[in-house]
Design a protein around this motif. Structure first.
Motif, PDB file in Angstrom:
ATOM      1  N   LEU A 264      54.319  19.512  45.609  1.00 46.03           N
ATOM      2  CA  LEU A 264      55.418  19.904  46.485  1.00 46.03           C
ATOM      3  C   LEU A 264      56.342  20.894  45.790  1.00 46.03           C
ATOM      4  N   SER A 265      56.634  20.636  44.516  1.00 47.82           N
ATOM      5  CA  SER A 265      57.477  21.560  43.750  1.00 47.82           C
ATOM      6  C   SER A 265      56.796  22.906  43.580  1.00 47.82           C
ATOM      7  N   GLY A 266      55.459  22.876  43.362  1.00 44.10           N
ATOM      8  CA  GLY A 266      54.710  24.117  43.196  1.00 44.10           C
ATOM      9  C   GLY A 266      54.725  24.968  44.447  1.00 44.10           C
ATOM     10  N   ILE A 267      54.551  24.344  45.595  1.00 41.64           N
ATOM     11  CA  ILE A 267      54.614  25.093  46.857  1.00 41.64           C
ATOM     12  C   ILE A 267      56.012  25.678  47.038  1.00 41.64           C
ATOM     13  N   GLY A 268      57.047  24.895  46.652  1.00 37.82           N
ATOM     14  CA  GLY A 268      58.414  25.417  46.726  1.00 37.82           C
ATOM     15  C   GLY A 268      58.603  26.623  45.816  1.00 37.82           C
TER      16      GLY A 268
ATOM     17  N   HIS B 105      35.370   7.229  60.192  1.00 40.39           N
ATOM     18  CA  HIS B 105      36.333   8.241  60.637  1.00 40.39           C
ATOM     19  C   HIS B 105      37.770   7.869  60.279  1.00 40.39           C
ATOM     20  N   SER B 106      38.062   6.584  60.191  1.00 44.49           N
ATOM     21  CA  SER B 106      39.408   6.178  59.783  1.00 44.49           C
ATOM     22  C   SER B 106      39.654   6.572  58.324  1.00 44.49           C
ATOM     23  N   LEU B 107      38.612   6.479  57.475  1.00 37.54           N
ATOM     24  CA  LEU B 107      38.760   6.893  56.087  1.00 37.54           C
ATOM     25  C   LEU B 107      38.921   8.403  55.993  1.00 37.54           C
ATOM     26  N   ILE B 108      38.170   9.150  56.800  1.00 34.35           N
ATOM     27  CA  ILE B 108      38.309  10.613  56.805  1.00 34.35           C
ATOM     28  C   ILE B 108      39.727  11.004  57.206  1.00 34.35           C
ATOM     29  N   GLU B 109      40.291  10.333  58.198  1.00 34.84           N
ATOM     30  CA  GLU B 109      41.664  10.619  58.615  1.00 34.84           C
ATOM     31  C   GLU B 109      42.643  10.293  57.494  1.00 34.84           C
ATOM     32  N   SER B 110      42.396   9.163  56.818  1.00 40.06           N
ATOM     33  CA  SER B 110      43.267   8.774  55.712  1.00 40.06           C
ATOM     34  C   SER B 110      43.205   9.785  54.580  1.00 40.06           C
ATOM     35  N   LEU B 111      41.996  10.244  54.244  1.00 32.72           N
ATOM     36  CA  LEU B 111      41.843  11.242  53.193  1.00 32.72           C
ATOM     37  C   LEU B 111      42.505  12.558  53.579  1.00 32.72           C
ATOM     38  N   SER B 112      42.383  12.927  54.836  1.00 26.13           N
ATOM     39  CA  SER B 112      42.968  14.187  55.306  1.00 26.13           C
ATOM     40  C   SER B 112      44.485  14.163  55.230  1.00 26.13           C
ATOM     41  N   ASN B 113      45.058  12.975  55.307  1.00 25.31           N
ATOM     42  CA  ASN B 113      46.518  12.832  55.293  1.00 25.31           C
ATOM     43  C   ASN B 113      47.047  12.378  53.942  1.00 25.31           C
ATOM     44  N   SER B 114      46.240  12.569  52.895  1.00 27.10           N
ATOM     45  CA  SER B 114      46.690  12.182  51.551  1.00 27.10           C
ATOM     46  C   SER B 114      48.002  12.878  51.224  1.00 27.10           C
ATOM     47  N   VAL B 115      48.923  12.147  50.610  1.00 28.78           N
ATOM     48  CA  VAL B 115      50.258  12.680  50.369  1.00 28.78           C
ATOM     49  C   VAL B 115      50.250  13.672  49.211  1.00 28.78           C
ATOM     50  N   PHE B 116      51.219  14.590  49.245  1.00 31.72           N
ATOM     51  CA  PHE B 116      51.415  15.516  48.139  1.00 31.72           C
ATOM     52  C   PHE B 116      51.940  14.770  46.919  1.00 31.72           C
ATOM     53  N   THR B 117      51.548  15.220  45.738  1.00 35.45           N
ATOM     54  CA  THR B 117      52.225  14.758  44.526  1.00 35.45           C
ATOM     55  C   THR B 117      53.538  15.530  44.420  1.00 35.45           C
ATOM     56  N   CYS B 118      54.450  15.019  43.594  1.00 38.09           N
ATOM     57  CA  CYS B 118      55.729  15.702  43.402  1.00 38.09           C
ATOM     58  C   CYS B 118      55.515  17.103  42.843  1.00 38.09           C
TER      59      CYS B 118
ATOM     60  N   ALA C 156      48.542  28.872  48.622  1.00 42.34           N
ATOM     61  CA  ALA C 156      47.996  30.059  49.299  1.00 42.34           C
ATOM     62  C   ALA C 156      47.762  29.781  50.776  1.00 42.34           C
ATOM     63  N   ASP C 157      47.254  28.604  51.093  1.00 41.40           N
ATOM     64  CA  ASP C 157      47.064  28.225  52.497  1.00 41.40           C
ATOM     65  C   ASP C 157      48.404  28.134  53.226  1.00 41.40           C
ATOM     66  N   TYR C 158      49.377  27.503  52.580  1.00 36.12           N
ATOM     67  CA  TYR C 158      50.676  27.297  53.218  1.00 36.12           C
ATOM     68  C   TYR C 158      51.380  28.625  53.492  1.00 36.12           C
ATOM     69  N   LEU C 159      51.357  29.528  52.524  1.00 36.10           N
ATOM     70  CA  LEU C 159      52.057  30.808  52.679  1.00 36.10           C
ATOM     71  C   LEU C 159      51.393  31.714  53.711  1.00 36.10           C
ATOM     72  N   LEU C 160      50.120  31.461  54.001  1.00 30.17           N
ATOM     73  CA  LEU C 160      49.435  32.270  55.008  1.00 30.17           C
ATOM     74  C   LEU C 160      50.021  32.028  56.405  1.00 30.17           C
ATOM     75  N   LYS C 161      50.802  30.957  56.549  1.00 29.53           N
ATOM     76  CA  LYS C 161      51.432  30.655  57.832  1.00 29.53           C
ATOM     77  C   LYS C 161      52.700  31.478  58.071  1.00 29.53           C
ATOM     78  N   LEU C 162      53.141  32.203  57.036  1.00 32.18           N
ATOM     79  CA  LEU C 162      54.353  32.995  57.169  1.00 32.18           C
ATOM     80  C   LEU C 162      54.138  34.132  58.171  1.00 32.18           C
ATOM     81  N   GLU C 163      55.078  34.297  59.090  1.00 29.50           N
ATOM     82  CA  GLU C 163      54.953  35.324  60.128  1.00 29.50           C
ATOM     83  C   GLU C 163      54.825  36.711  59.495  1.00 29.50           C
TER      84      GLU C 163
END
Length: 339
Positions: free
Chosen positions: A208-212, A192-205, A242-249
């Motif tokens: 992050l730029s693409g989401i922006g 479960h510690s590995l699953i948590e680590s995988l779930s929190n994998s960091v964004f590549t640059c 697509a997942d991130y933008l679905l949070k827009l009110e």
């Protein structure tokens, strides 16, 4: 529990046990559900005595979580361009079912084995286990391990549980009792510690730029949002955006698309219970390429040649293409709203 009363587990057992080689083909740009399912079927094949077992994939593994999963769990993968499928006694599809659709396989071939949970028509093969009423293919493969009473180690349990977690967005999307039953079975053995680590994998640059860019380029009409990223190198930016933008009110449906190599790639999400986004994408784009998916998540790709050539540095042509795709998407969404 998973409804498998009509599944002939013995038939697949005999098919694998009587074979000397199998290639397990993931869908293009495989996600954790596809990767974990392929690993599970490869383990089943190995434990049944298949001498040569290969896991093949098309596209790229660009999503940071997927790369971390492959590395942390030491999943051996072979690009499908380095495989000759005809050299294997059996060809198996996991987490996809139609040759040439979301996979780098000739559309004229027929796989020997298909295990999938995505909605699809006319699934063919010597052995087909197609369960669109189940939330993850990893759930189905977990059931095979139980049915065959095969050894399940920490590595495989972790892969399958992570695959179920990601496919259901931590049991919040299209989750059935089968996913909870599979998770209960896998829980005590998984890391479960590995699953948590995988779930929190960091964004590549680039992610992050693409989401922006997706945020900056968004166009909203009513509760529907469409955004274009232009040319990108990491296809997996699209579903994350697509997942991130679905949070827009006020937004209940998102479609994000971009040009990857010689294709327009699309990713869509919805939390509108009245809209089947997979059917909408299929009806809109399937004649031009391949598109479809679930009630609340879908994707597709369209060869650029069908919409006209676009030079990588031609900003005007790229803009016209973006406007054309947006127009088709909003037209389809408007037609659905009026129906």
């Amino acid at each position: 529990m998973i409804d498998d009363q009509t599944v002939d587990y013995q038939r697949l057992y005999d098919l694998l046990a009587g074979s000397d080689s199998v290639v397990v083909v993931c869908h293009d740009n495989p996600d954790p559900d596809s990767l974990s399912s392929a690993l599970a079927l490869s383990v089943v094949a190995e434990q049944l005595g298949v001498g040569t077992v290969t896991i093949a994939y098309g596209g790229a593994i660009s999503h940071q979580q997927n790369r971390a999963m492959v590395n942390a769990l030491d999943i051996g993968l072979t690009p499908i361009t380095e495989c000759t499928l005809a050299d294997f006694a059996l060809v198996a599809f996991v987490d996809h079912s139609i040759p040439g659709r979301n996979n780098s396989v000739d559309e004229e071939m027929t796989p020997d084995i298909v295990i999938d949970h995505h909605p699809s028509e006319e699934v063919n093969g010597q052995y087909v286990d197609h369960r669109p009423n189940v939330g993850a293919t990893a759930t189905i493969l977990t059931r095979y391990l139980q049915a065959y009473e095969l050894e399940l180690d920490e590595r495989l349990a972790t892969a399958l549980l992570f695959g179920i977690h990601r496919e259901t967005l931590s049991f919040t999307r299209e989750t059935t009792a089968a996913e909870h039953a599979a998770a209960s079975y896998l829980h005590s053995l998984a890391d479960h510690s590995l699953i948590e680590s995988l779930s929190n994998s960091v964004f590549t640059c680039e992610t992050l730029s693409g989401i922006g860019d997706a945020i900056a380029n968004r166009e909203v009409r009513g509760s529907c949002l469409v955004s274009s990223l232009g040319r990108i190198h990491e296809r997996d930016i699209l579903p994350q955006a697509a997942d991130y933008l679905l949070k827009l009110e006020g937004v209940s449906t998102t479609v994000v698309f971009g040009i990857v190599d010689d294709n327009i790639q699309l990713s869509a999400r919805t939390n509108n219970s009245q809209l089947h986004i997979g059917e909408l994408l299929k009806n809109t784009f399937d004649e031009d390429g391949s598109a479809g998916g679930h009630h609340d998540m879908a994707g597709g790709q369209i060869p650029l040649g069908l919409l006209g050539p676009v030079d990588e540095d031609d900003e005007v042509a790229t803009d016209l293409l973006n406007q054309s795709v947006k127009k088709r998407l909003f037209s389809a969404l408007d037609s659905w709203a009026e129906s």
